[in-house]
Design a protein around this motif. Structure first.
Motif, PDB file in Angstrom:
ATOM      1  N   UNK A 193      -6.422  -5.720  -7.101  1.00 48.28           N
ATOM      2  CA  UNK A 193      -7.305  -6.094  -8.062  1.00 48.28           C
ATOM      3  C   UNK A 193      -7.826  -4.315  -8.216  1.00 48.28           C
ATOM      4  N   UNK A 194      -8.105  -3.503  -7.371  1.00 42.95           N
ATOM      5  CA  UNK A 194      -8.522  -2.265  -7.147  1.00 42.95           C
ATOM      6  C   UNK A 194      -7.529  -1.630  -8.009  1.00 42.95           C
ATOM      7  N   UNK A 195      -6.455  -1.848  -8.040  1.00 39.72           N
ATOM      8  CA  UNK A 195      -5.497  -1.077  -8.711  1.00 39.72           C
ATOM      9  C   UNK A 195      -5.116  -1.578 -10.342  1.00 39.72           C
ATOM     10  N   UNK A 196      -5.986  -2.638 -10.664  1.00 35.21           N
ATOM     11  CA  UNK A 196      -5.884  -3.146 -11.868  1.00 35.21           C
ATOM     12  C   UNK A 196      -4.957  -4.181 -12.084  1.00 35.21           C
ATOM     13  N   UNK A 197      -4.269  -4.722 -10.978  1.00 33.86           N
ATOM     14  CA  UNK A 197      -3.085  -5.721 -11.255  1.00 33.86           C
ATOM     15  C   UNK A 197      -3.771  -7.038 -11.058  1.00 33.86           C
ATOM     16  N   UNK A 198      -2.926  -8.150 -11.635  1.00 37.35           N
ATOM     17  CA  UNK A 198      -3.059  -9.363 -11.347  1.00 37.35           C
ATOM     18  C   UNK A 198      -2.660  -9.974  -9.966  1.00 37.35           C
ATOM     19  N   UNK A 199      -2.801 -10.524  -9.242  1.00 35.85           N
ATOM     20  CA  UNK A 199      -2.668 -10.886  -7.831  1.00 35.85           C
ATOM     21  C   UNK A 199      -2.469 -12.493  -7.776  1.00 35.85           C
ATOM     22  N   UNK A 200      -1.367 -13.135  -7.281  1.00 38.67           N
ATOM     23  CA  UNK A 200      -1.262 -14.191  -6.783  1.00 38.67           C
ATOM     24  C   UNK A 200      -0.759 -14.506  -5.479  1.00 38.67           C
ATOM     25  N   UNK A 201      -0.994 -15.776  -4.866  1.00 38.74           N
ATOM     26  CA  UNK A 201      -0.458 -16.011  -3.727  1.00 38.74           C
ATOM     27  C   UNK A 201       0.377 -17.199  -3.938  1.00 38.74           C
ATOM     28  N   UNK A 202       1.796 -17.426  -3.499  1.00 36.50           N
ATOM     29  CA  UNK A 202       2.712 -18.344  -3.782  1.00 36.50           C
ATOM     30  C   UNK A 202       2.947 -18.837  -2.264  1.00 36.50           C
ATOM     31  N   UNK A 203       2.649 -20.314  -2.177  1.00 38.92           N
ATOM     32  CA  UNK A 203       2.860 -20.962  -0.868  1.00 38.92           C
ATOM     33  C   UNK A 203       4.408 -21.645  -1.064  1.00 38.92           C
ATOM     34  N   UNK A 204       5.009 -21.167   0.177  1.00 38.46           N
ATOM     35  CA  UNK A 204       6.499 -21.936   0.185  1.00 38.46           C
ATOM     36  C   UNK A 204       6.038 -23.140   1.275  1.00 38.46           C
ATOM     37  N   UNK A 205       6.145 -24.489   0.574  1.00 39.20           N
ATOM     38  CA  UNK A 205       5.897 -25.706   1.359  1.00 39.20           C
ATOM     39  C   UNK A 205       6.933 -25.568   2.808  1.00 39.20           C
TER      40      UNK A 205
ATOM     41  N   UNK B 116       0.635  -1.343  -0.114  1.00 35.90           N
ATOM     42  CA  UNK B 116      -0.008  -0.086  -0.036  1.00 35.90           C
ATOM     43  C   UNK B 116       0.846   1.139  -0.149  1.00 35.90           C
ATOM     44  N   UNK B 117       2.044   1.174   0.576  1.00 39.06           N
ATOM     45  CA  UNK B 117       2.748   2.308   0.890  1.00 39.06           C
ATOM     46  C   UNK B 117       3.864   2.577  -0.595  1.00 39.06           C
ATOM     47  N   UNK B 118       4.464   1.462  -0.914  1.00 41.33           N
ATOM     48  CA  UNK B 118       5.509   1.559  -1.818  1.00 41.33           C
ATOM     49  C   UNK B 118       5.241   0.920  -3.261  1.00 41.33           C
ATOM     50  N   UNK B 119       4.990  -0.333  -2.852  1.00 40.80           N
ATOM     51  CA  UNK B 119       4.687  -1.435  -4.247  1.00 40.80           C
ATOM     52  C   UNK B 119       3.924  -0.628  -5.222  1.00 40.80           C
ATOM     53  N   UNK B 120       2.795  -0.163  -4.948  1.00 39.84           N
ATOM     54  CA  UNK B 120       1.935   0.395  -5.740  1.00 39.84           C
ATOM     55  C   UNK B 120       2.416   1.572  -6.627  1.00 39.84           C
ATOM     56  N   UNK B 121       3.472   2.427  -6.116  1.00 40.36           N
ATOM     57  CA  UNK B 121       3.697   3.338  -6.691  1.00 40.36           C
ATOM     58  C   UNK B 121       4.649   3.073  -8.032  1.00 40.36           C
ATOM     59  N   UNK B 122       5.088   1.644  -7.968  1.00 41.11           N
ATOM     60  CA  UNK B 122       6.125   1.089  -9.182  1.00 41.11           C
ATOM     61  C   UNK B 122       5.037   0.522 -10.337  1.00 41.11           C
ATOM     62  N   UNK B 123       3.867   0.623  -9.942  1.00 41.05           N
ATOM     63  CA  UNK B 123       2.908   0.297 -11.096  1.00 41.05           C
ATOM     64  C   UNK B 123       2.917  -1.046 -11.708  1.00 41.05           C
ATOM     65  N   UNK B 124       3.140  -2.128 -10.838  1.00 42.15           N
ATOM     66  CA  UNK B 124       3.338  -3.552 -11.401  1.00 42.15           C
ATOM     67  C   UNK B 124       2.161  -4.111 -12.075  1.00 42.15           C
ATOM     68  N   UNK B 125       2.411  -4.886 -13.208  1.00 34.19           N
ATOM     69  CA  UNK B 125       1.338  -5.653 -13.516  1.00 34.19           C
ATOM     70  C   UNK B 125       0.786  -6.799 -12.842  1.00 34.19           C
ATOM     71  N   UNK B 126       1.717  -7.505 -12.079  1.00 32.82           N
ATOM     72  CA  UNK B 126       1.427  -8.839 -11.300  1.00 32.82           C
ATOM     73  C   UNK B 126       2.138  -8.549 -10.060  1.00 32.82           C
ATOM     74  N   UNK B 127       1.172  -8.826  -9.036  1.00 37.45           N
ATOM     75  CA  UNK B 127       2.005  -8.922  -7.677  1.00 37.45           C
ATOM     76  C   UNK B 127       1.702 -10.414  -7.070  1.00 37.45           C
ATOM     77  N   UNK B 128       3.078 -10.606  -6.503  1.00 41.80           N
ATOM     78  CA  UNK B 128       2.957 -12.132  -6.202  1.00 41.80           C
ATOM     79  C   UNK B 128       3.310 -11.982  -4.617  1.00 41.80           C
ATOM     80  N   UNK B 129       2.115 -12.437  -3.693  1.00 35.65           N
ATOM     81  CA  UNK B 129       2.444 -12.380  -2.191  1.00 35.65           C
ATOM     82  C   UNK B 129       2.936 -13.790  -1.749  1.00 35.65           C
ATOM     83  N   UNK B 130       3.888 -13.875  -1.023  1.00 34.32           N
ATOM     84  CA  UNK B 130       4.515 -15.253  -0.560  1.00 34.32           C
ATOM     85  C   UNK B 130       3.626 -15.595   0.674  1.00 34.32           C
ATOM     86  N   UNK B 131       3.281 -16.922   0.934  1.00 35.89           N
ATOM     87  CA  UNK B 131       2.908 -17.422   2.278  1.00 35.89           C
ATOM     88  C   UNK B 131       3.407 -18.518   2.378  1.00 35.89           C
ATOM     89  N   UNK B 132       3.720 -18.727   3.814  1.00 34.21           N
ATOM     90  CA  UNK B 132       4.306 -19.933   4.527  1.00 34.21           C
ATOM     91  C   UNK B 132       3.723 -20.228   5.858  1.00 34.21           C
TER      92      UNK B 132
END
Length: 389
Positions: A295-307, A155-171
């Motif tokens: 998605x509100x910013x028009x970006x593709x979002x994915x969650x990636x799992x770290x087993x 919310x504070x920084x990533x969005x300013x770089x206007x990414x097309x895809x955002x991948x959030x890590x989960x573990x």
């Protein structure tokens, strides 16, 4: 000289004597511990060059260079001027015909215990380029990041770089990690809302120590310091997690309606909410909000799992414990099927076995393959606008 003067002088000399013995004994113990560990039990040296950001969470120290040393690998970590583990700086405005993939995660996405070209970031860059796509992969990962911190970073920084895809890590560790920062709280509808707080544990002390060349040498080369630091770090983390669990339990209790408070035990369904249930529910809420924000910013979002790595060469998935809605579940990517196909007796294996259990070259390779396959499977046209001519 009076008798009282003699007594005071004697007491002072005795204090100096014992103080000197304590100092000499402490130095001797440290030297003995260092030699003992170097010879008989070499420690993993994994310094973390972390500081505070202007928006209240931790970040990598810009332009820092440091080494990670384990019995398996010697790695040089280079952080660019924007606090990212990338081999380039990124303009806020994307180059024409280029797609950006923003990574939000912890030390796995940072690529600890791996050379840059073997990290997920490096492999995404090289493999997508080989497939004919112009991509940039700004890496917003910071070691130890929780989902709360990833959301604040987005919310504070990533969005300013206007990414097309955002991948959030989960573990697995995110369940407990999200109990500590206190950056968000649930509103009446169960949606995480910013608290306006910050989470900078020990940053002021670390910033002061990092000014010393001796301290920087100590965190990079001392086996004795590394052993003490790992023990202290885990102890403090466990304490903060317990406090966070209690804080959220109290908040949940206070958030109940007056009617629910006064309902009789015969009319009210009794439910036992364990700390783990609270952690998984809250982590799920954060991940779903992260998708909505992207998605509100028009970006593709994915969650990636770290087993999660268990003892020996066993690993497993904790994504099944999440309580995600259908829209979020459809964008979960996991390398579990590829990991299951990987020979158990292969060398190298998928995780470092004598370090901090990060991915090896093989693990990062399969994780990257799962990411690419998952993105194209879910959104076939995801990179259509950045094909090389």
């Amino acid at each position: 000289m009076t008798r009282s003067d003699v007594t005071r002088r004697f007491s002072l000399l005795r204090l100096i004597k014992w103080g000197g013995l304590v100092v000499v004994g402490g130095i001797y113990a440290c030297l003995f511990g260092e030699v003992f560990l170097r010879l008989l039990d070499p420690q993993v040296r994994m310094p973390r060059y972390v500081t505070g950001t202007e928006y209240g969470i931790r970040g990598n120290i810009p332009n820092s260079v440091y080494r990670q040393s384990t019995p398996e690998v010697q790695v040089e970590v280079r952080i660019n001027g924007q606090g990212m583990r990338n081999n380039q700086e990124f303009a806020l405005e994307k180059p024409p015909g280029t797609c950006r993939i923003a990574l939000l995660g912890d030390s796995y996405f940072m690529g600890y215990e791996a050379h840059y070209e073997d990290t997920i970031v490096g492999l995404l860059e090289s493999r997508l380029a080989a497939m004919g796509y112009r991509v940039e992969v700004p890496n917003f990962a910071v070691s130890g990041f929780s989902t709360e911190e990833m959301l604040r970073e987005f919310e504070e920084r990533t969005v300013t770089f206007d990414p097309d895809v955002v991948i959030v890590q989960f573990g697995r560790g995110d369940f407990a990690d999200n109990m500590r920062p206190g950056l968000y709280r649930l509103d009446e509808d169960g949606v995480p809302q910013p608290t306006g707080g910050s989470y900078l544990p020990g940053v002021d002390i670390r910033d002061t120590l990092m000014k010393s060349a001796f301290y920087r040498m100590l965190i990079s080369d001392s086996h004795f310091y590394s052993a003490i630091r790992e023990w202290a770090g885990k102890t403090v983390q466990n304490m903060l997690t317990s406090v966070g669990n209690m804080r959220r339990q109290v908040a949940a209790f206070r958030g109940k309606s007056d009617a629910a408070q006064s309902a009789s035990s015969t009319e009210q369904k009794v439910q036992t909410v364990t700390p783990y249930m609270r952690q998984t529910r809250y982590t799920s809420d954060l991940l779903m909000l992260s998708r909505v924000r992207a998605e509100e910013e028009g970006m593709e979002w994915f969650m990636f799992e770290i087993p999660a790595k268990f003892y020996g060469r066993a690993y497993g998935s904790f994504a099944k414990d999440l309580d995600l809605d259908a829209a979020t579940s459809a964008r979960v990517i996991s390398p579990m099927s590829l990991f299951d196909e990987y020979p158990e007796d292969a060398d190298p294996w998928l995780y470092r076995e004598q370090g901090h259990s990060h991915f090896t070259e093989a693990g990062n390779g399969l994780a990257t393959q799962a990411l690419i396959d998952g993105m194209f499977r879910t959104s076939p046209q995801v990179f259509e606008g950045c094909r090389s001519s």
